[in-house]
Design a protein around this motif. Structure first.
Motif, PDB file in Angstrom:
ATOM      1  N   GLU A  49      17.131   7.477  14.318  1.00 34.52           N
ATOM      2  CA  GLU A  49      15.868   7.032  13.745  1.00 34.52           C
ATOM      3  C   GLU A  49      16.052   5.884  12.754  1.00 34.52           C
ATOM      4  N   PRO A  50      17.039   5.935  11.845  1.00 32.55           N
ATOM      5  CA  PRO A  50      17.230   4.795  10.938  1.00 32.55           C
ATOM      6  C   PRO A  50      17.547   3.499  11.684  1.00 32.55           C
ATOM      7  N   GLU A  51      18.317   3.598  12.758  1.00 30.12           N
ATOM      8  CA  GLU A  51      18.630   2.394  13.538  1.00 30.12           C
ATOM      9  C   GLU A  51      17.378   1.821  14.193  1.00 30.12           C
ATOM     10  N   VAL A  52      16.544   2.694  14.717  1.00 29.11           N
ATOM     11  CA  VAL A  52      15.302   2.229  15.349  1.00 29.11           C
ATOM     12  C   VAL A  52      14.394   1.584  14.308  1.00 29.11           C
ATOM     13  N   LEU A  53      14.240   2.243  13.165  1.00 32.18           N
ATOM     14  CA  LEU A  53      13.367   1.709  12.116  1.00 32.18           C
ATOM     15  C   LEU A  53      13.865   0.360  11.605  1.00 32.18           C
ATOM     16  N   ALA A  54      15.183   0.202  11.508  1.00 29.56           N
ATOM     17  CA  ALA A  54      15.736  -1.079  11.060  1.00 29.56           C
ATOM     18  C   ALA A  54      15.522  -2.167  12.105  1.00 29.56           C
ATOM     19  N   SER A  55      15.634  -1.792  13.384  1.00 33.16           N
ATOM     20  CA  SER A  55      15.546  -2.798  14.446  1.00 33.16           C
ATOM     21  C   SER A  55      14.136  -3.327  14.648  1.00 33.16           C
ATOM     22  N   ILE A  56      13.116  -2.558  14.259  1.00 36.31           N
ATOM     23  CA  ILE A  56      11.748  -3.030  14.499  1.00 36.31           C
ATOM     24  C   ILE A  56      11.230  -3.926  13.383  1.00 36.31           C
ATOM     25  N   VAL A  57      11.947  -4.023  12.277  1.00 36.04           N
ATOM     26  CA  VAL A  57      11.493  -4.898  11.185  1.00 36.04           C
ATOM     27  C   VAL A  57      11.417  -6.353  11.642  1.00 36.04           C
ATOM     28  N   PRO A  58      12.480  -6.911  12.280  1.00 36.76           N
ATOM     29  CA  PRO A  58      12.355  -8.291  12.772  1.00 36.76           C
ATOM     30  C   PRO A  58      11.265  -8.439  13.832  1.00 36.76           C
ATOM     31  N   LEU A  59      11.054  -7.398  14.629  1.00 37.22           N
ATOM     32  CA  LEU A  59      10.003  -7.432  15.652  1.00 37.22           C
ATOM     33  C   LEU A  59       8.635  -7.631  15.021  1.00 37.22           C
ATOM     34  N   PHE A  60       8.302  -6.799  14.032  1.00 41.18           N
ATOM     35  CA  PHE A  60       6.994  -6.904  13.385  1.00 41.18           C
ATOM     36  C   PHE A  60       6.915  -8.159  12.506  1.00 41.18           C
ATOM     37  N   ALA A  61       8.038  -8.544  11.899  1.00 41.24           N
ATOM     38  CA  ALA A  61       8.030  -9.771  11.096  1.00 41.24           C
ATOM     39  C   ALA A  61       7.686 -10.974  11.967  1.00 41.24           C
ATOM     40  N   THR A  62       8.205 -10.998  13.188  1.00 39.01           N
ATOM     41  CA  THR A  62       7.878 -12.082  14.119  1.00 39.01           C
ATOM     42  C   THR A  62       6.387 -12.109  14.411  1.00 39.01           C
ATOM     43  N   GLY A  63       5.817 -10.938  14.687  1.00 39.30           N
ATOM     44  CA  GLY A  63       4.385 -10.881  14.957  1.00 39.30           C
ATOM     45  C   GLY A  63       3.552 -11.323  13.767  1.00 39.30           C
ATOM     46  N   ILE A  64       3.960 -10.927  12.560  1.00 42.50           N
ATOM     47  CA  ILE A  64       3.213 -11.308  11.356  1.00 42.50           C
ATOM     48  C   ILE A  64       3.259 -12.814  11.144  1.00 42.50           C
ATOM     49  N   VAL A  65       4.427 -13.424  11.339  1.00 44.62           N
ATOM     50  CA  VAL A  65       4.554 -14.881  11.188  1.00 44.62           C
ATOM     51  C   VAL A  65       3.639 -15.600  12.180  1.00 44.62           C
ATOM     52  N   ILE A  66       3.621 -15.122  13.420  1.00 42.24           N
ATOM     53  CA  ILE A  66       2.765 -15.757  14.436  1.00 42.24           C
ATOM     54  C   ILE A  66       1.290 -15.576  14.074  1.00 42.24           C
ATOM     55  N   ALA A  67       0.922 -14.409  13.532  1.00 46.17           N
ATOM     56  CA  ALA A  67      -0.461 -14.199  13.099  1.00 46.17           C
ATOM     57  C   ALA A  67      -0.828 -15.144  11.957  1.00 46.17           C
ATOM     58  N   VAL A  68       0.112 -15.381  11.045  1.00 48.41           N
ATOM     59  CA  VAL A  68      -0.124 -16.336   9.954  1.00 48.41           C
ATOM     60  C   VAL A  68      -0.338 -17.741  10.516  1.00 48.41           C
ATOM     61  N   LEU A  69       0.467 -18.116  11.500  1.00 45.22           N
ATOM     62  CA  LEU A  69       0.280 -19.426  12.149  1.00 45.22           C
ATOM     63  C   LEU A  69      -1.099 -19.513  12.802  1.00 45.22           C
ATOM     64  N   ALA A  70      -1.541 -18.416  13.415  1.00 48.97           N
ATOM     65  CA  ALA A  70      -2.891 -18.396  13.986  1.00 48.97           C
ATOM     66  C   ALA A  70      -3.938 -18.574  12.890  1.00 48.97           C
ATOM     67  N   GLY A  71      -3.682 -17.976  11.711  1.00 53.66           N
ATOM     68  CA  GLY A  71      -4.608 -18.145  10.593  1.00 53.66           C
ATOM     69  C   GLY A  71      -4.678 -19.586  10.118  1.00 53.66           C
ATOM     70  N   ILE A  72      -3.522 -20.254  10.042  1.00 58.77           N
ATOM     71  CA  ILE A  72      -3.505 -21.670   9.645  1.00 58.77           C
ATOM     72  C   ILE A  72      -4.300 -22.499  10.646  1.00 58.77           C
ATOM     73  N   ALA A  73      -4.102 -22.202  11.944  1.00 58.60           N
ATOM     74  CA  ALA A  73      -4.855 -22.916  12.975  1.00 58.60           C
ATOM     75  C   ALA A  73      -6.348 -22.632  12.860  1.00 58.60           C
ATOM     76  N   ALA A  74      -6.724 -21.396  12.501  1.00 56.76           N
ATOM     77  CA  ALA A  74      -8.139 -21.045  12.362  1.00 56.76           C
ATOM     78  C   ALA A  74      -8.789 -21.822  11.219  1.00 56.76           C
ATOM     79  N   PHE A  75      -8.080 -21.952  10.087  1.00 63.18           N
ATOM     80  CA  PHE A  75      -8.612 -22.739   8.969  1.00 63.18           C
ATOM     81  C   PHE A  75      -8.792 -24.198   9.382  1.00 63.18           C
ATOM     82  N   ALA A  76      -7.812 -24.747  10.114  1.00 57.10           N
ATOM     83  CA  ALA A  76      -7.912 -26.130  10.570  1.00 57.10           C
ATOM     84  C   ALA A  76      -9.065 -26.297  11.555  1.00 57.10           C
ATOM     85  N   MET A  77      -9.251 -25.315  12.412  1.00 56.71           N
ATOM     86  CA  MET A  77     -10.338 -25.380  13.383  1.00 56.71           C
ATOM     87  C   MET A  77     -11.698 -25.413  12.687  1.00 56.71           C
TER      88      MET A  77
END
Length: 477
Positions: free
Chosen positions: A429-457
């Motif tokens: 379980e600790p290995e799984v929990l550690a491995s998903i942090v970069p996964l969700f961090a990637t999604g959050i960064v992409i969502a932030v980029l979508a937010g920047i694009a939304a403000f520009a739009m």
């Protein structure tokens, strides 16, 4: 121009618009139901036909060919007219359903799914293109809200209905149930949709560009099942192929995409990045959450699936709720807020998993759905309103195609991020929990980029509106 726009739910279901609403409901339902088909019917198919290693490709080929079909939908409309383009592609979809239903082996199922995807990709894109033709702008948010409800129903009812047909009849029945739906859809198209063409004859068939788009998306889908290094290399190649296809399309005399999509200083530039990036970010939970709930918390498939479906509930409920918003200023706030809720929701899901807090995770899932629900309809409406008359069909048709591409690309990026972090080899379980942090961090960064694009739009929509208002009236003669 007034800052308010009138429009009531009763109108889209009233005598004037009910036939058009029925067509759009059926067109979206066919795509949504068949997109969810693989989760329940195909396991029985591969067990009978001895092709378990090919099960993922039944969905992959459906989506890839749907993207290709959607990209070429406007060409079909220009050459055949809306009515005959819809009818012919509905028959293509029907042929794919029959091919899959009568399959004697998995290769035939794959062919059927590819043909289904091609036909339904065109139908779904043309249904979007018909929205500004069949409805006034004041009703468009209601139409998008109605479509969100259909997707939510399909998210629940699709797997359940396909499961019941598979269990009590046959997996083949889940394909054959499309026959009466397509026939009803065709009758409604004959009644409502005009038969004329645009009168525009464009030279050449965009075979090279469609092949490049399909090949690029297919490479991204393939990358999601490869080891990290080959997958990264293939993803880079796919990105280059897609960039080349878009660049070539911009210079074509018969473009598939509207002028300025992704790369201009108009609202279409950042607007289509919003439409693409939000599904890319959302793929993190769409692909991994149900599996993580079973892996970490011991949930069964039914309970895990129900928690995953909270996102669809949030999407549907919020989409219907905000469809009544009339002030343009409020709509702009909703467009900007959607990606923010998506990013917050992804962070909340990660924290819910890390801290083992089911209530937090469920609330976060609802926030992810609300992020899509409150912003999607008004993002799409802003794109349609910002398009020139010549580009409106291409803009409308490109929206569902871009969303499908975002889902496919997001699944690949999520797979790359998870594999790179060691998720596939994690055992404790600790290995799984550690491995998903970069996964969700990637999604959050992409969502932030979508937010920047939304403000520009939103900013560019305002600039376009002010420029329109400030144009001098023509001199009287």
């Amino acid at each position: 121009m007034s800052d308010t726009v009138e429009g009531r739910w009763a109108e889209i279901f009233g005598p004037r618009y009910l036939p058009a609403t029925t067509i759009l409901c059926l067109g979206v339902a066919l795509f949504a139901f068949n997109a969810f088909l693989s989760s329940t019917a195909l396991p029985s198919a591969v067990n009978e036909l001895q092709g378990v290693e090919l099960i993922a490709w039944a969905t992959t080929l459906y989506l890839v060919f749907a993207i290709v079909g959607g990209a070429g939908a406007v060409i079909a409309k220009e050459r055949l007219g809306s009515r005959w383009a819809l009818l012919s592609m509905a028959l293509v979809f029907l042929a794919g359903s029959v091919i899959a239903a009568t399959a004697s082996g998995m290769p035939q199922v794959l062919v059927g799914r590819a043909v289904q995807g091609l036909g339904e990709g065109v139908v779904a894109a043309l249904c979007f293109a018909l929205i500004p033709e069949l409805y006034p702008n004041r009703l468009v948010p209601k139409v998008f809200g109605m479509q969100a409800v259909i997707w939510a129903i399909a998210g629940f009812g699709g797997p359940a209905g396909a499961g019941a047909l598979t269990e009590f009849v046959s997996w083949r029945a889940t394909f054959l149930v499309n026959v009466p739906l397509v026939l009803l859809f065709s009758l409604m198209v004959l009644r409502v949709v005009p038969a004329g063409t645009t009168g525009v004859v464009r030279a050449g068939f965009p075979g090279v560009r469609l092949t490049a788009i399909g090949g690029g998306i297919l490479m991204i889908a393939l990358a999601s099942i490869l080891p990290f290094a080959p997958a990264m290399a293939l993803t880079v190649v796919a990105a280059l192929v897609l960039a080349w296809a878009i660049r070539r399309d911009r210079r074509s005399a018969a473009p598939l995409t509207p002028s300025g999509a992704f790369w201009s200083n108009t609202a279409l530039g950042p607007g289509f990045w919003v439409v693409l990036l939000m599904p890319v970010a959302g793929a993190v939970t769409a692909v991994y959450l149900v599996m993580l709930l079973q892996q970490l918390w011991g949930y069964g498939p039914t309970l895990a699936g129900a928690v995953g479906a909270i996102m669809a509930i949030g999407w549907s409920f919020s989409s219907v709720t905000v469809a009544n918003v009339r002030k343009r200023s409020t709509r702009k706030v909703l467009i900007r807020t959607g990606p923010v809720l998506l990013a917050v929701g992804l962070f909340g899901v990660l924290m819910g998993l890390q801290l083992h807090l089911p209530p937090l995770l469920m609330v976060a899932q609802a926030l992810i759905g609300m992020g899509f629900g409150i912003s999607n309809g008004y993002t799409m409406l802003a794109l349609i309103e910002s398009s020139s008359a010549a580009d409106r069909d291409r803009t409308s048709a490109l929206i569902p195609t871009t969303q499908s591409a975002g889902n496919a690309i997001g699944a690949a990026i999520a797979g790359l991020a998870a594999n790179a972090a060691g998720y596939a080899t994690a055992r404790t379980e600790p290995e799984v929990l550690a491995s998903i942090v970069p996964l969700f961090a990637t999604g959050i960064v992409i969502a932030v980029l979508a937010g920047i694009a939304a403000f520009a739009m939103v900013r560019r929509v305002q600039v376009q509106r002010e420029a329109f208002v400030e144009q001098p009236l023509p001199a009287a003669h």
